[in-house]
Design a protein around this motif. Structure first.
Motif, PDB file in Angstrom:
ATOM      1  N   ARG A 185     -73.303  65.344 -46.476  1.00 51.05           N
ATOM      2  CA  ARG A 185     -73.247  66.124 -45.242  1.00 51.05           C
ATOM      3  C   ARG A 185     -73.990  65.390 -44.123  1.00 51.05           C
ATOM      4  NH1 ARG A 185     -78.088  69.534 -45.146  1.00 51.05           N
ATOM      5  NH2 ARG A 185     -79.313  69.111 -47.032  1.00 51.05           N
ATOM      6  N   ASN A 284     -83.511  72.896 -42.476  1.00 48.78           N
ATOM      7  CA  ASN A 284     -82.858  72.101 -43.529  1.00 48.78           C
ATOM      8  C   ASN A 284     -83.592  72.253 -44.854  1.00 48.78           C
ATOM      9  OD1 ASN A 284     -80.992  70.252 -44.592  1.00 48.78           O
ATOM     10  ND2 ASN A 284     -82.202  68.478 -43.988  1.00 48.78           N
ATOM     11  N   ASP A 302     -77.185  66.512 -53.814  1.00 52.98           N
ATOM     12  CA  ASP A 302     -77.146  66.667 -52.360  1.00 52.98           C
ATOM     13  C   ASP A 302     -77.639  65.372 -51.720  1.00 52.98           C
ATOM     14  OD1 ASP A 302     -77.159  67.630 -49.752  1.00 52.98           O
ATOM     15  OD2 ASP A 302     -78.798  69.057 -50.081  1.00 52.98           O
ATOM     16  N   VAL A 304     -77.880  63.597 -47.399  1.00 55.69           N
ATOM     17  CA  VAL A 304     -77.626  63.915 -45.991  1.00 55.69           C
ATOM     18  C   VAL A 304     -78.100  62.777 -45.106  1.00 55.69           C
ATOM     19  CG1 VAL A 304     -79.850  65.145 -45.805  1.00 55.69           C
ATOM     20  CG2 VAL A 304     -78.042  65.648 -44.164  1.00 55.69           C
ATOM     21  N   THR A 311     -85.173  63.426 -40.372  1.00 53.70           N
ATOM     22  CA  THR A 311     -84.317  63.957 -41.433  1.00 53.70           C
ATOM     23  C   THR A 311     -84.953  63.697 -42.791  1.00 53.70           C
ATOM     24  OG1 THR A 311     -82.346  63.582 -40.081  1.00 53.70           O
ATOM     25  CG2 THR A 311     -81.999  63.790 -42.454  1.00 53.70           C
ATOM     26  N   GLY A 321     -82.154  61.737 -48.069  1.00 56.79           N
ATOM     27  CA  GLY A 321     -81.755  61.909 -46.683  1.00 56.79           C
ATOM     28  C   GLY A 321     -82.548  61.005 -45.774  1.00 56.79           C
TER      29      GLY A 321
END
Length: 998
Positions: A185, A284, A302, A304, A311, A321
């Motif tokens: 994502r 987040n 996951d 990102v 982030t 991330g």
């Protein structure tokens, strides 16, 4: 045939070299049916685009589901904001992609994950099933890259060779090999989100002009955009501050917010979280992070990428991330996978336990200094050791958040029991947490500190005993300039003495005791060098951490009880990262004490840390400027670069929230907390720092009794319902944006003007003038300031000419949707130091042909009008700081063709490439000074005109009209970046690919 969509440039180049391989790949797909026993056929991964959330599969389902296919907090309110329609364009895209994708060559390790009560959670690609002992030694962060490569391996888009490179990481990572990576994502905030949506809207127009289908410009992976950077501290020390500041926020930003609301309707797969909800990274961490996806029965980690450098905060949750430029993020949204250099991993071992009274902020400032000294640019940092299990998830997130400050791509904490406890605390369901644990254990991605730990291999090693961490702050101008609290007074006086620099202000001895007396609202007041005029509890780094937030409340409480009060001319503020903070501060009874000390809540968003500190009282500002006072700001943020926090605070210190309160009470940074009293109590006795500082146990008790799971659930159930001001915004529903030529916020950029289907190709630089000549540590704040627009700047002149009153200028960050303003704001930081000005500080330069001193924008405009190229010379760490797309877009619009520096910050270097600017590095031991370059020369960069003759990292020759010649390394680090450069940038590349897609 064109291979488009998610295929990387490097793979496209491979395809062009071997078309037979492509045809055989297609043939295999057409003749190899997916096994019927697999409820989630491999081809569906490609129809859903690389395992993206099922909420974004318009073809597969008319009812989107988020994350794990289970009740994730409040899916009804979340999905109501996401517009998913069965788009014919996406349907064709997914069908063609499924046709191209061959069956995954690793299907043999596709394994079912059983549920404890029967049945299974889903299937996953099992790393243990490979039975390769090298995998057991891999860092956990590299295992995430490996799983992604295996899951997406069709031997074309991702090859078995790519998988082997990652498995053999210990040997391949030192060789700077390139691998593809597909994040699950993309995360945006509004400062970077607005220009991203502007670019998408502009790309749709460009597609139309080229005869393509503009509807192809749509995010193909989940995109979350949190509006959090627009609130300013206009009103402080008031019970009504939140409402007043939000009203002003909407008045200033109505155009921007309406544009984003249009984007949420015009583009599929985009969730917009409205203003007033919190800071993007905290949202987040507490809400958007999945840890493990379960997409139609396919389980995977996951991951990102986000357009904000912080982030990395999500790494504290065990989610891979990191920050990328807005330009890279846009390409990822549009189906371009990331091509990255397989990174080295620094193993950072933590042992022991923090001493009483030591905060997470003290720890992170210590870690930041250690890692900055070690050198971790472009690397992952992975934390391990028994000490990790003794620090909270919030403390881990605080450390991970600061990755940009220590220079790493990631600061990663693998998932363990502490992570699972946090997931339950923040409202994730028991079933979801059970699935996460089961998957990660089964795939050897879970750390259990109750079991013997197998040694992993790292590229280099560091170790910190947590008992050695001591209270500290950082400053006055850089986040990694840590100062132990006990040494602060001596360090401050050294800064006053030292020559102007990162640790110096060059104040003459006779002026160091100057006192500026003034009247503040009718009462006598005074300022000295070091006086605190801004004290802000702000930023994602610390407001997500209950221990330091409640610690600040305890300091305020003890001070109130002893009769201490913050001076009224200190601008105090509290900007929580989410509504949860307010709930637990109220539950604990500590918010009232913070209010008494002036730390009223001013809004939910990124305020002082991004430069949205608002104006100082006029009397305070006058006292500072008229007496040339070195005033201080103390903030619980992550950035303290010059000119960022406020134009009038030349000394800016990062500190924990409790220390922010303590320094506000002291009123100065010129104090020895061990020996000097903070003030006089109501009983007439001196009050010392130790009298107001809470113990670790006091803080722990407050956290235990005040931070409750129900707070997270109720906060996030309502997060996407918006607020009356947001819901009342009326926007046109159209696929193409109607540009308003009179708007000073949203303007159609010129990137694709006169664009054709033929790429411009590679190019060198000929007879270029030096626009600016910099030293070390030029940050993105220097290149593209986010704060206030100075009244005498080219941007201010433009706004005045377009009828905007000075009070309505807003900030550069809020106007990133208008290229006319941002080009004028490029290199407009008031503290920038350009060697061409011989010591003068400010946003000007010398126009070399005439010798005139002009604003950077005016000089660049003159060069452009004459058809003359320009370059920038720089020192080390060029482009450090926030991952701002405008720090690359602005120079491109000014006509800069190349930047020659000693070294680059990772994200900024790739952003330069993404805008078609050549990044060059001096050879080791050389720079502009050693080569005796003055910046008055004209420069030629001998780059081959044929892109096939350029290789990542090759040497090129630079010559000048003064007869000097030297060798530089061209910093195109991957073949993908070379492809982007060949097309004049990443966005033109994507448009050409999508336009030819059938």
């Amino acid at each position: 045939m064109y291979v488009t969509g998610p295929h990387s440039a490097a793979l496209l180049r491979r395809a062009s070299r071997s078309s037979s391989r492509l045809h055989s790949s297609i043939s295999r797909t057409q003749t190899s049916p997916t096994p019927s026993s697999d409820p989630s056929p491999i081809a569906s991964q490609y129809r859903s685009y690389s395992g993206a959330s099922s909420a974004f599969r318009s073809v597969r389902s008319s009812v989107p589901r988020w994350s794990h296919g289970v009740d994730w907090k409040s899916p009804a309110t979340l999905t109501s904001q996401i517009r998913i329609a069965a788009s014919p364009v996406l349907d064709r895209f997914h069908r063609s992609l499924a046709t191209m994708a061959s069956q995954n060559v690793f299907n043999g390790i596709l394994t079912g994950l059983p549920k404890p009560g029967g049945g299974e959670f889903g299937k996953f690609y099992s790393l243990p099933a490979l039975n390769d002992p090298r995998i057991d030694k891999l860092p956990y962060s590299i295992r995430i890259l490996l799983e992604s490569a295996i899951r997406n391996c069709d031997n074309f888009q991702v090859t078995k060779e790519d998988v082997e490179k990652i498995i053999d990481w210990e040997k391949t990572s030192p060789k700077q090999v390139e691998i593809p990576f597909k994040p699950a994502r993309v995360l945006l905030q509004d400062f970077t989100g607005v220009p991203a949506v502007v670019d998408l809207a502009c790309m749709r127009d460009a597609m139309n002009n080229l005869g393509g289908d503009s509807n192809k410009i749509n995010p193909l992976v989940p995109v979350d955009l949190v509006i959090d950077h627009s609130v300013q501290v206009d009103v402080a020390r008031s019970e009504n501050a939140v409402q007043a500041n939000m009203e002003l926020e909407f008045q200033r930003n109505k155009e921007r917010f309406a544009f984003l609301k249009w984007g949420s309707k015009a583009f599929q797969n985009m969730l917009v979280v409205p203003p007033g909800s919190g800071i993007v990274h905290q949202v987040n961490l507490e809400y958007l992070g999945r840890v493990v996806f379960n997409t139609d029965g396919m389980l995977y980690p996951d991951s990102v990428v986000g357009t904000d450098s912080h982030t990395t905060m999500i790494d504290g949750l065990g989610v891979a991330g990191w920050g990328v430029g807005g330009i890279e993020a846009e390409a990822t949204m549009l189906g371009q996978p990331m091509s990255m250099v397989l990174p080295g991993v620094v193993g950072f071992k933590l042992s022991g336990k923090l001493r009483d009274g030591v905060t997470a902020t003290d720890l992170v400032l210590t870690v930041t200094q250690m890692l900055r000294k070690h050198g971790v640019v472009g690397k992952f940092v992975e934390f391990h050791g028994d000490g990790v299990g003794k620090i909270s998830l919030a403390d881990r997130a605080t450390i991970a958040n600061m990755s940009p400050e220590y220079g790493a791509t990631m600061g990663f904490f693998p998932v363990d029991h502490v992570t699972l406890q946090y997931l339950k605390l923040t409202g994730r369901s028991d079933d979801t947490v059970a699935m996460i644990e089961a998957y990660l254990r089964a795939n050897n991605m879970f750390v259990d500190y109750n079991e013997p730990q197998q040694e992993r291999v790292y590229s280099s090693y560091l170790e910190l005993d947590l008992t050695d961490v001591e209270p500290c702050i950082s400053g006055p101008k850089r986040p990694h300039d840590r100062v132990p609290l006990k040494d602060m007074k001596a360090d401050w006086h050294s800064c006053l003495d030292n020559k102007v620099g990162f640790k110096g202000f060059a104040v003459p001895k006779e002026a160091q005791d100057k006192v500026a007396k003034f009247s503040f609202h009718g009462q006598p007041a005074e300022l000295r060098h070091g006086s605190v005029v801004i004290a802000a509890i702000t930023s994602c780094t610390n407001t997500s951490n209950p221990s330091v937030m409640l610690g600040a409340g305890l300091v305020a409480k003890k001070a109130c009880e002893l009769g201490l009060k913050v001076k009224p001319w200190v601008k105090t503020s509290l900007a929580p990262g989410s509504g949860v903070v307010t709930k637990y501060l109220l539950q604990s009874g500590l918010q009232k004490y913070l209010n008494e000390q002036g730390f009223n809540i001013v809004g939910y968003g990124c305020t002082t840390c991004i430069g949205n500190s608002g104006d100082l009282d006029e009397s305070v500002g006058s006292a500072i400027t008229e007496n040339d006072i070195i005033a201080s700001a103390v903030l619980s943020g992550n950035r303290n670069f010059e000119g960022r926090v406020h134009a009038l605070t030349r000394a800016n210190y990062l500190a924990s929230p409790p220390l922010v309160v303590a320094y506000a009470l002291a009123g100065t940074v010129d104090i020895d907390f061990e020996k000097e009293p903070i003030g006089v109590g109501k009983d007439g006795k001196d009050v010392y720092f130790r009298d107001i500082w809470p113990s670790t146990q006091e803080v722990a008790d407050a956290v235990q009794s005040s931070v409750l799971p129900a707070m997270f659930k109720s906060t996030y159930e309502a997060i996407t319902k918006g607020n009356p001001m947001w819901n009342d915004l009326s926007v046109e529903e159209s696929k193409l944006y109607s540009w308003d030529t009179k708007s000073t916020y949203i303007h159609e950029p010129p990137y694709f003007k006169n664009m054709t289907m033929d790429p411009p190709g590679a190019h060198g630089v000929k007879d270029a003038y030096c626009l600016l000549n910099f030293g070390d540590s030029i940050t993105t704040d220097h290149i593209s300031p986010a704060g206030s627009i100075h009244k005498d700047s080219p941007a201010a002149k433009f706004l005045l000419e377009h009828g905007v009153d000075r009070k309505d200028f807003n900030s550069y960050g809020s106007r990133r949707g208008n290229d006319e303003i941002m080009a004028r704001g490029t290199f407009a930081n008031i503290r920038i130091v350009n060697k061409l000005l011989n010591g003068e500080v400010g946003p000007k330069t010398v126009h070399i042909p005439t010798g005139e001193k002009l604003s950077v924008f005016d000089a660049a405009s003159r060069y452009k009008a004459a058809g003359q190229d320009t370059i920038v010379l720089a020192g080390a760490e060029y482009g450090s700081g926030s991952s701002r797309d405008w720090a690359a877009k602005g120079p491109m619009l000014l006509g800069v063709k190349a930047v020659i520096a000693k070294s680059f910050e990772r994200i900024h270097r790739s952003n330069l490439v993404g805008m078609g600017i050549i990044p060059l590095c001096f050879k080791a031991g050389e720079d502009a000074d050693t080569l005796q370059l003055t910046g008055h020369e004209r420069y030629n960069i001998d780059l081959p005109s044929n892109i096939s003759e350029i290789r990542p990292g090759q040497d090129v020759t630079v010559t000048t009209d003064s007869g000097k010649s030297f060798t530089c390394t061209v910093r195109f680090d991957t073949e993908v970046e070379l492809a982007y450069f060949n097309h004049g940038g990443i966005l033109p590349y994507v448009i050409r690919q999508l336009t030819t897609q059938k």
